[in-house]
Design a protein around this motif. Structure first.
Motif, PDB file in Angstrom:
ATOM      1  N   GLN A 298       0.056  11.766   2.346  1.00  0.00           N
ATOM      2  CA  GLN A 298      -1.175  11.060   2.000  1.00  0.00           C
ATOM      3  C   GLN A 298      -2.237  12.023   1.494  1.00  0.00           C
ATOM      4  O   GLN A 298      -2.912  11.749   0.501  1.00  0.00           O
ATOM      5  CB  GLN A 298      -1.711  10.291   3.209  1.00  0.00           C
ATOM      6  N   LYS A 299      -2.360  13.183   2.155  1.00  0.00           N
ATOM      7  CA  LYS A 299      -3.321  14.193   1.716  1.00  0.00           C
ATOM      8  C   LYS A 299      -2.982  14.689   0.313  1.00  0.00           C
ATOM      9  O   LYS A 299      -3.870  14.888  -0.518  1.00  0.00           O
ATOM     10  CB  LYS A 299      -3.355  15.370   2.691  1.00  0.00           C
ATOM     11  N   ALA A 300      -1.696  14.897   0.064  1.00  0.00           N
ATOM     12  CA  ALA A 300      -1.265  15.358  -1.260  1.00  0.00           C
ATOM     13  C   ALA A 300      -1.558  14.298  -2.324  1.00  0.00           C
ATOM     14  O   ALA A 300      -2.005  14.625  -3.427  1.00  0.00           O
ATOM     15  CB  ALA A 300       0.217  15.712  -1.241  1.00  0.00           C
ATOM     16  N   LEU A 301      -1.318  13.037  -1.993  1.00  0.00           N
ATOM     17  CA  LEU A 301      -1.623  11.952  -2.930  1.00  0.00           C
ATOM     18  C   LEU A 301      -3.119  11.882  -3.185  1.00  0.00           C
ATOM     19  O   LEU A 301      -3.557  11.753  -4.338  1.00  0.00           O
ATOM     20  CB  LEU A 301      -1.118  10.606  -2.400  1.00  0.00           C
ATOM     21  N   ASP A 302      -3.908  11.983  -2.138  1.00  0.00           N
ATOM     22  CA  ASP A 302      -5.372  11.956  -2.297  1.00  0.00           C
ATOM     23  C   ASP A 302      -5.838  13.081  -3.219  1.00  0.00           C
ATOM     24  O   ASP A 302      -6.670  12.865  -4.105  1.00  0.00           O
ATOM     25  CB  ASP A 302      -6.063  12.069  -0.942  1.00  0.00           C
ATOM     26  N   ALA A 303      -5.289  14.267  -3.031  1.00  0.00           N
ATOM     27  CA  ALA A 303      -5.669  15.411  -3.870  1.00  0.00           C
ATOM     28  C   ALA A 303      -5.249  15.178  -5.320  1.00  0.00           C
ATOM     29  O   ALA A 303      -6.022  15.461  -6.252  1.00  0.00           O
ATOM     30  CB  ALA A 303      -5.041  16.690  -3.331  1.00  0.00           C
ATOM     31  N   ALA A 304      -4.052  14.664  -5.506  1.00  0.00           N
ATOM     32  CA  ALA A 304      -3.568  14.382  -6.865  1.00  0.00           C
ATOM     33  C   ALA A 304      -4.426  13.321  -7.540  1.00  0.00           C
ATOM     34  O   ALA A 304      -4.768  13.446  -8.725  1.00  0.00           O
ATOM     35  CB  ALA A 304      -2.106  13.934  -6.817  1.00  0.00           C
ATOM     36  N   GLU A 305      -4.780  12.285  -6.807  1.00  0.00           N
ATOM     37  CA  GLU A 305      -5.602  11.217  -7.380  1.00  0.00           C
ATOM     38  C   GLU A 305      -7.003  11.719  -7.724  1.00  0.00           C
ATOM     39  O   GLU A 305      -7.567  11.352  -8.753  1.00  0.00           O
ATOM     40  CB  GLU A 305      -5.685  10.027  -6.422  1.00  0.00           C
ATOM     41  N   GLU A 306      -7.551  12.575  -6.877  1.00  0.00           N
ATOM     42  CA  GLU A 306      -8.874  13.135  -7.155  1.00  0.00           C
ATOM     43  C   GLU A 306      -8.841  13.968  -8.439  1.00  0.00           C
ATOM     44  O   GLU A 306      -9.720  13.852  -9.297  1.00  0.00           O
ATOM     45  CB  GLU A 306      -9.325  13.997  -5.977  1.00  0.00           C
ATOM     46  N   LYS A 307      -7.803  14.783  -8.579  1.00  0.00           N
ATOM     47  CA  LYS A 307      -7.667  15.598  -9.784  1.00  0.00           C
ATOM     48  C   LYS A 307      -7.382  14.732 -11.006  1.00  0.00           C
ATOM     49  O   LYS A 307      -7.872  15.010 -12.102  1.00  0.00           O
ATOM     50  CB  LYS A 307      -6.585  16.648  -9.578  1.00  0.00           C
ATOM     51  N   TRP A 308      -6.586  13.687 -10.835  1.00  0.00           N
ATOM     52  CA  TRP A 308      -6.317  12.792 -11.947  1.00  0.00           C
ATOM     53  C   TRP A 308      -7.606  12.097 -12.404  1.00  0.00           C
ATOM     54  O   TRP A 308      -7.861  11.987 -13.610  1.00  0.00           O
ATOM     55  CB  TRP A 308      -5.261  11.733 -11.575  1.00  0.00           C
ATOM     56  N   ARG A 309      -8.441  11.645 -11.466  1.00  0.00           N
ATOM     57  CA  ARG A 309      -9.713  11.008 -11.843  1.00  0.00           C
ATOM     58  C   ARG A 309     -10.604  11.981 -12.603  1.00  0.00           C
ATOM     59  O   ARG A 309     -11.271  11.595 -13.566  1.00  0.00           O
ATOM     60  CB  ARG A 309     -10.425  10.454 -10.608  1.00  0.00           C
ATOM     61  N   ALA A 310     -10.603  13.243 -12.200  1.00  0.00           N
ATOM     62  CA  ALA A 310     -11.401  14.247 -12.911  1.00  0.00           C
ATOM     63  C   ALA A 310     -10.878  14.419 -14.342  1.00  0.00           C
ATOM     64  O   ALA A 310     -11.667  14.508 -15.291  1.00  0.00           O
ATOM     65  CB  ALA A 310     -11.366  15.576 -12.164  1.00  0.00           C
ATOM     66  N   TYR A 311      -9.558  14.454 -14.502  1.00  0.00           N
ATOM     67  CA  TYR A 311      -8.952  14.532 -15.829  1.00  0.00           C
ATOM     68  C   TYR A 311      -9.320  13.312 -16.668  1.00  0.00           C
ATOM     69  O   TYR A 311      -9.722  13.443 -17.829  1.00  0.00           O
ATOM     70  CB  TYR A 311      -7.430  14.658 -15.694  1.00  0.00           C
TER      71      TYR A 311
ATOM     72  N   ASP B 298       0.844  -1.187   0.000  1.00  0.00           N
ATOM     73  CA  ASP B 298       0.000   0.000   0.000  1.00  0.00           C
ATOM     74  C   ASP B 298       0.884   1.243   0.000  1.00  0.00           C
ATOM     75  O   ASP B 298       1.617   1.503   0.965  1.00  0.00           O
ATOM     76  CB  ASP B 298      -0.908  -0.019   1.219  1.00  0.00           C
ATOM     77  N   LEU B 299       0.813   2.008  -1.070  1.00  0.00           N
ATOM     78  CA  LEU B 299       1.616   3.214  -1.195  1.00  0.00           C
ATOM     79  C   LEU B 299       1.366   4.165  -0.033  1.00  0.00           C
ATOM     80  O   LEU B 299       2.292   4.728   0.547  1.00  0.00           O
ATOM     81  CB  LEU B 299       1.292   3.901  -2.525  1.00  0.00           C
ATOM     82  N   ARG B 300       0.116   4.330   0.345  1.00  0.00           N
ATOM     83  CA  ARG B 300      -0.242   5.254   1.415  1.00  0.00           C
ATOM     84  C   ARG B 300       0.381   4.863   2.749  1.00  0.00           C
ATOM     85  O   ARG B 300       0.695   5.726   3.565  1.00  0.00           O
ATOM     86  CB  ARG B 300      -1.758   5.346   1.543  1.00  0.00           C
ATOM     87  N   ALA B 301       0.583   3.582   2.967  1.00  0.00           N
ATOM     88  CA  ALA B 301       1.120   3.111   4.244  1.00  0.00           C
ATOM     89  C   ALA B 301       2.553   3.596   4.473  1.00  0.00           C
ATOM     90  O   ALA B 301       3.005   3.663   5.617  1.00  0.00           O
ATOM     91  CB  ALA B 301       1.063   1.593   4.313  1.00  0.00           C
TER      92      ALA B 301
END
Length: 70
Positions: free
Chosen positions: A12-25, A2-5
């Motif tokens: 983790q917050k930065a990854l979550d934000a990046a993943e959310e923006k990537w999903r939107a893209y 698990d990358l987050r671990a």
């Protein structure tokens, strides 16, 4: 693994934000393909292929920058 671990809470917050923006893209890109081929028999194929290709690119990116976690 698990990358987050392996990350600090702020990372983790930065990854979550990046993943959310990537999903939107990704979703916007799929929507574009649907609009471009709307009404055509290949619209679904182009949409699915776009989603698959973008997901594969994201996985490659994550494996490149976080290789110890895969």
């Amino acid at each position: 693994a698990d990358l987050r671990a392996t990350m600090e809470p702020e990372e983790q917050k930065a990854l979550d934000a990046a993943e959310e923006k990537w999903r939107a893209y990704r979703d916007a890109s799929v929507d574009l393909m649907v609009k471009m081929y709307e009404g055509g028999t290949a619209a679904g194929i182009f949409a699915a292929t776009t989603k698959l290709n973008l997901t594969n690119e994201r996985v490659t990116f994550l494996k490149t920058y976080f290789p110890q976690d895969y």
